[in-house]
Design an enzyme around this catalytic site. Structure first.
Site, mmCIF file in Angstrom:
data_model
loop_
_atom_site.group_PDB
_atom_site.id
_atom_site.type_symbol
_atom_site.label_atom_id
_atom_site.label_comp_id
_atom_site.label_asym_id
_atom_site.label_seq_id
_atom_site.Cartn_x
_atom_site.Cartn_y
_atom_site.Cartn_z
ATOM 1 N N ARG A 119 0.843 -1.191 0.000
ATOM 2 C CA ARG A 119 0.000 0.000 0.000
ATOM 3 C C ARG A 119 0.882 1.246 0.000
ATOM 4 O O ARG A 119 1.527 1.545 1.004
ATOM 5 C CB ARG A 119 -0.912 0.007 1.233
ATOM 6 C CG ARG A 119 -2.014 -1.029 1.133
ATOM 7 C CD ARG A 119 -2.963 -0.929 2.287
ATOM 8 N NE ARG A 119 -2.428 -1.524 3.503
ATOM 9 C CZ ARG A 119 -3.170 -2.168 4.397
ATOM 10 N NH1 ARG A 119 -4.461 -2.288 4.218
ATOM 11 N NH2 ARG A 119 -2.623 -2.674 5.478
ATOM 12 N N ASP A 215 -1.556 1.061 7.414
ATOM 13 C CA ASP A 215 -2.825 1.749 7.170
ATOM 14 C C ASP A 215 -3.335 2.451 8.421
ATOM 15 O O ASP A 215 -4.522 2.740 8.537
ATOM 16 C CB ASP A 215 -3.880 0.751 6.669
ATOM 17 C CG ASP A 215 -4.210 -0.304 7.711
ATOM 18 O OD1 ASP A 215 -3.397 -0.501 8.631
ATOM 19 O OD2 ASP A 215 -5.273 -0.931 7.605
ATOM 20 N N ASP A 293 -2.717 -12.491 15.480
ATOM 21 C CA ASP A 293 -3.360 -11.673 16.519
ATOM 22 C C ASP A 293 -4.425 -12.457 17.280
ATOM 23 O O ASP A 293 -4.577 -12.296 18.498
ATOM 24 C CB ASP A 293 -3.885 -10.335 15.971
ATOM 25 C CG ASP A 293 -4.748 -10.481 14.744
ATOM 26 O OD1 ASP A 293 -4.706 -11.559 14.105
ATOM 27 O OD2 ASP A 293 -5.477 -9.529 14.406
#
Ligand SMILES: *[C@@H]1O[C@H](CO)[C@@H](O)[C@H](O)[C@H]1NC(C)=O
Length: 434
Positions: A119, A215, A293
């Site tokens: 990104r 992000d 996670d």
């Protein structure tokens, strides 16, 4: 081991040789003149020499003794280590032991590790970090890039010396079970995290790190928050992370007038979080292949420990594109409020967040609040009550309540792991709604 035994042997040889030499010297000394006074002088000197010699021999013996003791100790610990590593079937660690939590300074350098892939909008993340960063020495920025994406690499490189750019070297696909083929991205993320964290802790030898994804946009007091809460993490072994994120931090749900509020949470929030090197020592050997996670939230990893999190998030995610986002972003993440008021946390007393004190006051607050049924809460009819309590009994009733109240119920609509965010939220966390 061979070296140590040689050393002891050499000590003994030296000892014997030295004595032989002295004896030889004394025996072969030419007999001096008949002068009486000279003879007396000679005798006195010889006696002095002998005294010095005795001292020297004592030292030598001492050293031999010390080395052999050291050698035996070394042998004993090696045997023990061998025994332990056989017992736990873990490979023996070759790395030097890292400083334990108690030895880490409250002023330790806190690098920001930015996890990047493809990104190019990572620019927004980096711009904010650089803009709000109070010190480049205290908070060096390391961008770890995976995926080999050219455009993103150019964006990162354009920051020059302001940041450090490292690249995950293994871009190959990871063999996954057939039914997990669509989760290849999650496998690559776990591989990247493992590599990047090991660079930070093993290669660069930092004692703590703040992990941020490409992000995330950070709040003005993002650094202030971590800096202030860091000593708390060092002092309280029932904490295992500091997070900048509130899972229930939607605009309508937070107390935006109190951005200074901090809580403990049993649920690992991630999304802008700080960990210590000793936690990495613990997690690295068993780091999962994917879904890291959610893995962190399992009891085997968490071991009853909590994180500190703010009432109003100090990070927000702007990335719609990503392995787990998309629809999830539109439904939930984009409503998380990013704090916009700087709170001088480092000037504040945060000791109320230590386990004992916190439980005393927080639980009293929760159970002191009037209990309402969810239906009574929905229309906002009982607003005059202020803080109220909603009591749930089962996982399903929690999910129903959470849904009705618009708080977090699952970690992601695409989440392949049956564990949901809701399932591991502690009762104390979930019970209070203001
Ligand atoms: C790269 O990753 C793949 C998949 O995990 C692994 O099989 C391979 O051995 C790795 N290559 C290197 C050079 O580490």
């Amino acid at each position: 081991m061979l070296k140590k035994s040689n050393l002891v042997l050499w000590g003994v040889v030296l000892f014997v040789a030295w004595n032989a030499l002295i004896l030889f010297f004394l025996w072969t000394r030419p007999q001096s003149s008949s002068d009486h006074s000279r003879l007396t002088e000679e005798v006195i000197r010889l006696a002095q020499d002998a005294e010095v010699e005795l001292e020297r021999q004592k030292d030598l013996l001492h050293q031999i003794y010390r080395y052999s003791a050291l050698w035996n100790r070394r042998k004993a610990t090696e045997a023990k280590r061998l025994h332990l590593s056989v017992a736990s079937s873990a490979p023996p660690s070759t790395a030097a032991p890292l400083p334990r939590r108690s030895q880490i300074s409250p002023d330790a350098v806190l690098p920001v590790l930015v996890i990047a892939c493809d990104r190019s909008t990572v620019r927004r993340c980096l711009d904010k970090l650089l803009h709000y960063r109070p010190s480049k020495e205290r908070f060096p920025i390391i961008v770890s890039q995976d995926c080999g994406h050219e455009e993103t690499a150019r964006v990162i490189a354009s920051y020059g010396d302001a940041i450090m750019h490292i690249k995950q070297p293994n871009l190959s696909d990871i063999p996954v079970p057939t039914d997990h083929r669509k989760f290849q991205g999650y496998y690559k993320i776990a591989r990247h995290y493992r590599w990047a964290l090991s660079q930070v802790f093993r290669n660069f030898k930092y004692q703590a790190a703040i992990v941020v994804e490409d992000d995330l946009e950070v709040a003005p007091d993002f650094f202030e928050y971590f800096q202030a809460a860091f000593p708390l993490l060092l002092a309280d072994p029932t904490l295992w992370c500091l997070s900048a994120w509130n899972d229930n931090g939607k605009e309508q749900m937070v107390d935006a007038n109190h951005p200074e509020l901090l809580y403990r949470t049993d649920f690992f929030p991630g999304l802008g979080w700080l960990l210590l090197s000793d936690l990495w020592d613990e997690l690295e050997p068993k780091w999962p292949k994917a879904f890291w996670d959610d893995w962190m939230r399992h009891p085997e990893q968490r071991q009853g420990r909590s994180c500190i999190r703010p009432e109003v998030s100090r990070t927000m995610t702007f990335g719609r594109k990503g392995v787990s986002h998309g629809q999830f972003f539109d439904q939930y993440l984009k409503f998380i409020k990013l704090n916009d008021r700087f709170v001088p946390f480092t000037q504040m007393d945060l000791s109320y967040l230590k386990k004992d004190e916190y439980e005393r006051s927080f639980l009293a607050q929760v159970y002191g609040a009037p209990e309402l049924r969810v239906e009574e809460l929905q229309g906002n009819q009982r607003r005059e009550l202020g803080t109220v309590r909603v009591q749930y009994t089962t996982r399903d009733s929690f999910k129903a309540f959470a849904k009705a109240l618009g708080s977090w119920t699952t970690s992601s609509p695409e989440c392949p792991v049956p564990a949901t965010r809701a399932s591991s939220v502690s009762s104390s966390e979930a019970a209070a709604f203001t």
